[in-house]
Design an enzyme around this catalytic site. Structure first.
Site, PDB file in Angstrom:
ATOM      1  CB  SER A   1      -0.183   7.288  10.191  1.00 31.67           C
ATOM      2  OG  SER A   1      -1.315   8.123  10.129  1.00 31.67           O
ATOM      3  CD  GLN A   2       6.247   5.498   6.890  1.00 32.56           C
ATOM      4  OE1 GLN A   2       5.784   6.461   6.278  1.00 32.56           O
ATOM      5  NE2 GLN A   2       7.513   5.143   6.841  1.00 32.56           N
TER       6      GLN A   2
END
Ligand code: SAH
Length: 225
Positions: A75-76
Site C-alpha cells: 500500500s501507499q
C-alpha cells in the site's frame, strides 16, 4: 505504550540515503495531514525498501503503491499511515489483527506501535517472504497465518483493533464479532463502483461507522491460494 524495536536493515550502502529519503516521506505525510507522531515515528523506523523487490528499492520512499508480485501491491505509505492512525484513534490497542499480510510492511509498522500483531494472508508465497523478512528485521511480535481473512483468527479473538488491507464487498460479521468493544475495524469497502475507507467502532450498542474517504485497494478474495 510504544513497542519500538531496533530494526536491522539488510541492504548495505542504502542506509544513509534511505534515512534522508525516509525523512522526506515523513514530512510529506505530515503535510498531507497525518498528525499522530507515534505513526510518523513508526513509518520513520521501518525500512520500506526491504519490503519491495530490489529493483524497486530506490522508489520505496515515494508515496506510492508498488507491485509485490502475485498481482498484489504494497500500500501507499499515506494510506498505511492513515489506516494506522484511524486504528489507534481512541486509545492504543494492544492486540491487533491484520487481514492481507502482503509484503508485511503494514504489519511491521503496526509491530512498532502495539504489543501483538496477528496477520493472515491467503497467498502462501507472500506469507513465506514476509515471514523471512520479519525474522531478518528482528520483528518478533508478529504472528502469521495462512488463512482466508474473512474468517478472522477466531482462536486469538478478541482483538482491540482490526485492519483489512484488501477491499471487501461487505463487512464480514466474523471480523466485527472478533473485535473488542471500543475497538476499531478499519477497512476499505466497495460501494457504488468505488471504494471507501471505513472506520467501524464496536460499541456496547452496536457499530459506529466513519467514512475516511475514497481509496484504491486490491480486492479481498475468497479461499486460499
Ligand atoms: N498489507 C499489505 C498490503 C497487501 S495487498 C502490505 O503492507 O504490503 C492486500 C493483500 O490482501 C494481498 O496480499 C492479498 O493476497 C490479500 N488478501 C486478499 N484477500 C484476502 C483474504 N480473503 N484473506 C487474506 N488475505 C487476503
Amino acid at each position: 505504550m510504544i513497542h519500538r524495536q531496533r530494526l536491522s536493515s539488510g541492504a548495505a550502502g542504502i542506509g544513509m540515503t534511505s534515512r534522508g529519503t525516509r525523512d522526506r516521506l515523513v514530512q510529506r505525510l505530515r503535510d498531507h495531514g497525518i498528525r499522530d507522531e507515534r505513526v510518523l515515528g513508526a513509518i520513520m523506523n521501518v525500512p520500506r525498501h526491504e519490503f519491495v523487490d530490489e529493483a524497486l528499492a530506490t522508489r520505496a520512499y515515494e508515496d506510492t503503491a508498488l507491485p509485490i508480485g502475485q498481482s498484489q501491491t504494497i500500500s501507499q505509505p499515506y494510506i498505511v499511515a492513515r489506516m494506522t492512525e484511524a486504528l489507534l484513534d481512541g486509545g492504543t490497542p494492544s492486540k491487533v489483527l491484520e487481514v492481507g499480510t502482503g509484503s508485511g510492511y503494514q504489519a511491521a509498522v503496526l509491530a512498532q506501535l502495539v504489543k501483538e500483531v496477528y496477520t493472515v494472508e491467503r497467498i502462501k508465497e507472500l506469507l513465506r517472504s514476509s515471514r523471512q523478512l520479519f525474522h531478518r528485521l528482528q520483528v518478533y511480535n508478529v504472528r502469521t497465518r495462512h488463512a482466508d481473512g474473512h474468517l478472522g483468527w477466531p482462536s486469538q479473538a478478541p482483538f482491540d483493533g482490526i485492519i483489512v488491507t484488501a477491499a471487501a464487498r461487505t463487512v464480514p460479521d466474523e471480523l466485527v464479532e472478533q473485535l473488542a468493544v471500543g475497538g476499531n475495524l478499519v477497512m476499505p469497502l466497495e460501494r457504488g463502483g468505488e471504494q471507501r475507507l471505513l472506520s467501524i467502532r464496536r460499541t456496547e450498542e452496536g457499530r459506529e461507522t466513519t467514512d475516511l474517504g475514497a481509496v484504491v485497494f486490491v480486492p479481498m478474495l475468497n479461499g486460499l491460494a
